[in-house]
Design a protein around this motif. Sequence first.
Motif, PDB file in Angstrom:
ATOM      1  N   VAL A   6       0.246   7.632  -8.717  1.00 37.90           N
ATOM      2  CA  VAL A   6       0.671   7.445  -7.328  1.00 37.90           C
ATOM      3  C   VAL A   6      -0.415   6.645  -6.609  1.00 37.90           C
ATOM      4  N   ILE A   7      -0.022   5.508  -6.062  1.00 38.43           N
ATOM      5  CA  ILE A   7      -0.940   4.620  -5.346  1.00 38.43           C
ATOM      6  C   ILE A   7      -0.512   4.585  -3.886  1.00 38.43           C
ATOM      7  N   GLN A   8      -1.451   4.869  -2.992  1.00 38.85           N
ATOM      8  CA  GLN A   8      -1.125   4.943  -1.565  1.00 38.85           C
ATOM      9  C   GLN A   8      -2.037   4.036  -0.746  1.00 38.85           C
ATOM     10  N   ASP A   9      -1.432   3.073  -0.059  1.00 38.63           N
ATOM     11  CA  ASP A   9      -2.151   2.183   0.868  1.00 38.63           C
ATOM     12  C   ASP A   9      -3.436   1.624   0.261  1.00 38.63           C
ATOM     13  N   LEU A  10      -3.340   1.152  -0.955  1.00 38.58           N
ATOM     14  CA  LEU A  10      -4.527   0.685  -1.680  1.00 38.58           C
ATOM     15  C   LEU A  10      -4.930  -0.715  -1.222  1.00 38.58           C
ATOM     16  N   LYS A  23      -3.208  -3.113   0.984  1.00 29.66           N
ATOM     17  CA  LYS A  23      -2.646  -1.791   1.294  1.00 29.66           C
ATOM     18  C   LYS A  23      -1.307  -1.553   0.583  1.00 29.66           C
ATOM     19  N   SER A  25       1.424   0.294  -1.976  1.00 32.38           N
ATOM     20  CA  SER A  25       1.809   1.641  -2.394  1.00 32.38           C
ATOM     21  C   SER A  25       2.791   1.529  -3.551  1.00 32.38           C
ATOM     22  N   SER A  27       4.386   4.020  -7.169  1.00 36.18           N
ATOM     23  CA  SER A  27       4.315   5.167  -8.077  1.00 36.18           C
ATOM     24  C   SER A  27       4.905   4.763  -9.416  1.00 36.18           C
ATOM     25  N   GLY A  60      -7.666   3.491   0.642  1.00 33.02           N
ATOM     26  CA  GLY A  60      -6.472   3.928  -0.066  1.00 33.02           C
ATOM     27  C   GLY A  60      -6.807   4.927  -1.162  1.00 33.02           C
ATOM     28  N   LYS A  61      -5.792   5.304  -1.918  1.00 31.61           N
ATOM     29  CA  LYS A  61      -5.966   6.382  -2.888  1.00 31.61           C
ATOM     30  C   LYS A  61      -5.123   6.140  -4.139  1.00 31.61           C
TER      31      LYS A  61
END
Length: 303
Positions: A6-10, A23, A25, A27, A60-61
């Motif tokens: 899961v990639i969020q606002d990277l 940024k 996002s 999955s 991001g995460k």
Amino acid sequence: MEKVIVIQDLEKVYPKNVTALKKISLSVNNGEILGLIGPNGAGKTTLVRIILGLLTATSGKVTIWDSNVRDLSFDLRRQIGFFPTDRGIYEELTAEENIRFWAKALNVGKEEIEKAMRKLELWKIRKRLVKKLSSGMKQRLAFACAIFHGPKLLIMDEPTANLDVHSKNLLLDFIKTLREGKTTIITSHNLYDLEKVCTRIVILHHGDIIEDGTIEELKKRFSVNKVLVTTSSTIDSTLRVKLEKKYRIEKIDDRQILFSLDSENHSDLVKYLVVNGVNVENVVEDQLSLEEVFLKLTREGGK
């Protein structure tokens, strides 16, 4: 469906304010074979390096199996296989010694080594020095080093580059078997190969995701169907003018017409031709390839 990544606002911004990722996002689900494509400089390598924990994002995460990529335990990292562009194998060692080197680090036994080498037709050359192997054999060995420990997540960077036909088909056939219980990400410029194996395609352009979907979804959404109609009767000038007003025609002669259709069903086209007195003999529909869709999207800048 279980989300593996899961990639969020990277976001990744390099020195001198060079933005590689904007940024984004995304999955990736269990069992998917995801093709990550884009022009040079699109951000593919940056994204892969962040997923692998080799590069830190600006913001991001990224989580893998619900754990932050920066905090993955050894047991979780052991479940990741990576096939790098430069292969990552040692020329002065034999093929078998290369795999044993990684097997010792990952605590994997001899049975798994032999199984991987046999599947990729490397067992007979296991005692040869890598520097004496062909390019195709080296590529297969690098692939074996990435998968012999049975990773649940496999990331491959240009796995079929510079391969002979036999080695390429061997790798592609093997990749097709990876869906069950595994998740695979492939970056490649060879879109023809991706079209054979991927269940989903993500297109990166200028650091942003411009499209995400199955190959069929992308083709239906953006491609133009080419329909070649062969007739048993001559197409007169009056009918030709009428057809050119209604349809986009790429080529027309006495007995053949090549149409480009956006959303029209070719059966509706055939009905129109028959109603207007055309004796339709044969119809061939040719949908654009993934490569043609990709070029269309990146030239137009995406959405």
